[in-house]
Design an enzyme around this catalytic site. Structure first.
Site, PDB file in Angstrom:
ATOM      1  N   ARG A  56       1.059  -1.218   0.004  1.00  7.17           N
ATOM      2  CA  ARG A  56      -0.052  -0.040  -0.076  1.00  7.17           C
ATOM      3  C   ARG A  56       0.794   1.133  -0.096  1.00  7.17           C
ATOM      4  NH1 ARG A  56      -1.903  -2.750   4.536  1.00  7.17           N
ATOM      5  NH2 ARG A  56      -1.273  -1.315   5.577  1.00  7.17           N
ATOM      6  N   ASP A  80       5.162  -0.413  -6.647  1.00 11.38           N
ATOM      7  CA  ASP A  80       3.900  -0.656  -7.581  1.00 11.38           C
ATOM      8  C   ASP A  80       2.732  -0.008  -6.846  1.00 11.38           C
ATOM      9  OD1 ASP A  80       2.514  -2.407  -9.088  1.00 11.38           O
ATOM     10  OD2 ASP A  80       2.056  -3.535  -7.305  1.00 11.38           O
ATOM     11  N   GLU A  85      -1.966   7.513  -6.038  1.00 12.59           N
ATOM     12  CA  GLU A  85      -1.869   7.064  -7.049  1.00 12.59           C
ATOM     13  C   GLU A  85      -3.317   7.100  -7.990  1.00 12.59           C
ATOM     14  OE1 GLU A  85      -2.526   2.181  -6.341  1.00 12.59           O
ATOM     15  OE2 GLU A  85      -0.714   3.034  -6.763  1.00 12.59           O
ATOM     16  N   HIS A 117      -0.186  -0.102  -9.891  1.00 13.58           N
ATOM     17  CA  HIS A 117      -0.714  -1.196  -8.990  1.00 13.58           C
ATOM     18  C   HIS A 117      -1.563  -1.977  -9.817  1.00 13.58           C
ATOM     19  CE1 HIS A 117      -1.010  -3.806  -5.580  1.00 13.58           C
ATOM     20  NE2 HIS A 117      -2.276  -3.426  -5.436  1.00 13.58           N
TER      21      HIS A 117
END
Length: 157
Positions: A56, A80, A85, A117
């Site tokens: 996270r 990632d 995001e 992600h």
């Protein structure tokens, strides 16, 4: 190799531990969170540490990581996930001015890789991720050829 795995769920620990025991024998430490006291934690890491966050965005204190990158305390960063995001991935933003200064700063480092992600949750996927991750670590530790090693533009790792 000593590996710290932060903020895992029980299934993360299960699959990583099984894959590790079966093939790799790394020293895995499952820890709660890196974000709290993110600057002190970075200072305690081995200089040049490789930090990879696939959990996270809020797991890491991005400002502390940026300072660690600037000082060389953090040698490599793979994300990632990123805390903000939601408006940065899955659309072509090449003609848009980035308004997120922290994200824009991360993009300036040659030793930082950021990917959007892509979450999925199947037994096969978790087993594959665990085996691939630990195989990569084993290859890096033993000097073997790591199939997933990423080289910088100048050819360095």
């Amino acid at each position: 190799m000593k590996v710290a795995v932060f903020s895992t769920k029980p299934y993360d620990e299960q699959f990583l531990a099984q894959a590790n025991q079966a093939c790799h024998q790394h020293e895995l430490a499952f820890l709660e969170q890196l974000a709290a006291g993110g600057t002190r934690a970075v200072a305690k890491m081995k200089k040049g540490v490789m930090l990879i966050n696939t959990s996270r965005g809020a797991m890491v204190d991005t400002a502390a990581i940026i300072e660690g990158l600037k000082s060389g305390q953090v040698g490599y960063l793979g994300l990632d996930v990123y805390e903000e995001e939601s408006d940065l991935f899955f659309e072509d933003l090449s003609n848009i001015v980035l308004k997120d200064d922290v994200f824009a700063r991360l993009l300036t480092f040659p030793n930082v890789v950021i990917t959007g992600h892509q979450a999925f949750f199947t037994r096969n996927a978790l087993e594959s991720i665990a085996h691939t991750t630990l195989s990569n670590l084993t290859d890096l530790e033993t000097g073997g050829k790591c199939a997933n090693r990423v080289l910088a533009a100048n050819g360095s790792t």
